[in-house]
Design an enzyme around this catalytic site. Structure first.
Site, PDB file in Angstrom:
ATOM      1  N   CYS A  10     -10.506  -2.512  -2.960  1.00 20.01           N
ATOM      2  CA  CYS A  10     -10.085  -1.735  -1.787  1.00 20.01           C
ATOM      3  C   CYS A  10     -11.010  -2.106  -0.638  1.00 20.01           C
ATOM      4  O   CYS A  10     -12.199  -1.782  -0.663  1.00 20.01           O
ATOM      5  CB  CYS A  10     -10.144  -0.233  -2.062  1.00 20.01           C
TER       6      CYS A  10
ATOM      7  N   ASN B 298     -11.053  -1.265   2.773  1.00 15.17           N
ATOM      8  CA  ASN B 298     -11.577  -0.174   3.591  1.00 15.17           C
ATOM      9  C   ASN B 298     -12.558   0.665   2.788  1.00 15.17           C
ATOM     10  O   ASN B 298     -13.561   1.160   3.308  1.00 15.17           O
ATOM     11  CB  ASN B 298     -10.428   0.698   4.106  1.00 15.17           C
TER      12      ASN B 298
ATOM     13  N   HIS C 238      -0.546  -8.738  -3.319  1.00 15.68           N
ATOM     14  CA  HIS C 238       0.103  -8.375  -2.058  1.00 15.68           C
ATOM     15  C   HIS C 238       1.351  -9.221  -1.831  1.00 15.68           C
ATOM     16  O   HIS C 238       1.361 -10.430  -2.120  1.00 15.68           O
ATOM     17  CB  HIS C 238      -0.845  -8.586  -0.867  1.00 15.68           C
TER      18      HIS C 238
ATOM     19  N   GLU D 258       1.243   1.045  -0.262  1.00 10.11           N
ATOM     20  CA  GLU D 258       0.278   0.689  -1.300  1.00 10.11           C
ATOM     21  C   GLU D 258       0.731   1.099  -2.698  1.00 10.11           C
ATOM     22  O   GLU D 258       1.363   2.141  -2.892  1.00 10.11           O
ATOM     23  CB  GLU D 258      -1.079   1.343  -1.007  1.00 10.11           C
ATOM     24  N   ARG D 259       0.361   0.287  -3.651  1.00  8.23           N
ATOM     25  CA  ARG D 259       0.601   0.550  -5.064  1.00  8.23           C
ATOM     26  C   ARG D 259      -0.122   1.824  -5.484  1.00  8.23           C
ATOM     27  O   ARG D 259      -1.309   1.985  -5.268  1.00  8.23           O
ATOM     28  CB  ARG D 259       0.065  -0.665  -5.838  1.00  8.23           C
TER      29      ARG D 259
ATOM     30  N   CYS E 206      -4.970  -0.377   5.247  1.00  7.18           N
ATOM     31  CA  CYS E 206      -5.278  -0.971   3.939  1.00  7.18           C
ATOM     32  C   CYS E 206      -6.091  -2.227   4.211  1.00  7.18           C
ATOM     33  O   CYS E 206      -5.587  -3.182   4.818  1.00  7.18           O
ATOM     34  CB  CYS E 206      -3.995  -1.312   3.186  1.00  7.18           C
TER      35      CYS E 206
ATOM     36  N   GLY F 175      -4.885  -5.244   2.391  1.00  2.00           N
ATOM     37  CA  GLY F 175      -3.585  -5.552   2.978  1.00  2.00           C
ATOM     38  C   GLY F 175      -3.723  -6.266   4.308  1.00  2.00           C
ATOM     39  O   GLY F 175      -2.959  -7.190   4.619  1.00  2.00           O
TER      40      GLY F 175
END
Length: 295
Positions: free
Chosen positions: A75, A77, A172, A221-222, A230, A233
């Site tokens: 992740c 962020n 992604h 998002e998953r 994201c 992302g």
């Protein structure tokens, strides 16, 4: 069980951060779901856990759970918030960290302007490593790269959608759109996720190119749904735009929660170059919560 937590956000992507440097809390998937619940818990897109160094040369270990309780690989962020948290809590005095994640080691760097830059590692393009199963689909060449046509069920989309696929430690699929304001994220996002092409699920990015150094992005998002931002992302979308010949090597990505700056030397040909992401990381509040025994 009562636990302390810190609520943080990075460009609107929000997190509950837990400190396990002095011992494991022993939380279950149900506990993580409770913490992420915006009605009964604290509310967050992900729950981030700080653990002590697992090996020489590593400062911390970084564990990430989505709001649905599932552990995930990366992740972006969150990694910035992780770095801000350990510095603000006095767990380190370093400006540059080495942090172990499920998919490898990342190196967040706290900058003088208060933002955090993260070396996100090199993007991965091999379908099997994303993982992405084309299921017989044939790629469509675009310059020196390609997009993949995905046939989607249960949508009004008559023709297959074209996506660029890349992993930034997590999978992604990036769709180019004319406008992030008008695209039907709520329909197309889950349709791509449920299409069967991505055996471990996928984060779906909707990328609008404004000019060669500015884009707008929404991400479904998953395990979470659409979020305000994201980090991985943004990296995946910028890399996809660069490889498709649409963007320069440094791009400002406008998300609904704020701006993330993505830089990648791979735009000049070195595909193994790491992606660097810079953005904000802010503490919102701290507290103590009682986790129900009957979860």
């Amino acid at each position: 069980m009562r636990i302390e937590f810190t609520k943080m956000q990075g460009a609107g992507n929000d997190f509950v951060v837990l400190d396990e440097t002095r011992g494991r809390l022993g939380l279950t998937a149900a506990h993580y779901r409770f913490l992420g619940d915006r009605h009964f818990g604290v509310g967050a897109d992900q729950i981030l856990t700080v653990r002590p160094s697992p090996a020489e040369g590593i400062d911390f270990e970084y564990i990430i759970h989505n709001a649905d309780g599932a552990e995930v690989e990366q992740c972006g962020n969150g990694s910035r918030c992780f770095a801000r948290f350990v510095r603000d809590k006095g767990l380190t005095t370093k400006d540059v960290l080495r942090v172990k994640t499920q998919k490898g080691v990342i190196s967040p760097e706290l900058t003088p302007d208060g933002r955090v830059t993260v070396d996100m590692g090199a993007p991965v393009f091999a379908p099997a490593d994303i993982p992405f199963d084309p299921r017989g689909a044939q790629p469509v060449a675009v310059g020196e790269w390609q997009k993949w046509p995905l046939a989607l069920d249960n949508t009004a989309q008559a023709a297959p959608v074209l996506v660029a696929t890349v992993s930034m430690g997590n999978p992604h699929a990036v769709l180019l759109v004319d406008s992030v304001e008008t695209v039907d994220v709520a329909t197309l996002g889950p349709a791509v996720q449920q299409s069967g092409y991505f055996p471990q699920g996928v984060n779906v990015g909707f990328l609008q190119v404004i000019d060669r150094s500015h884009v707008a992005l929404r991400v479904y998002e998953r395990g979470v749904g659409e979020t305000l931002a994201c980090g991985t992302g943004a990296c995946a979308a910028a890399v996809a735009g660069m490889r498709l010949g649409l963007l320069d090597a440094r791009v400002d990505v406008q998300t609904r929660g704020g701006v993330l700056t993505i830089a990648w030397a791979g735009a000049q040909g070195d595909l193994s170059a790491p992606v660097r992401m810079t953005g904000p990381a802010t503490t919102v509040f701290q507290g103590v919560i009682e986790l129900p025994d009957s979860l």
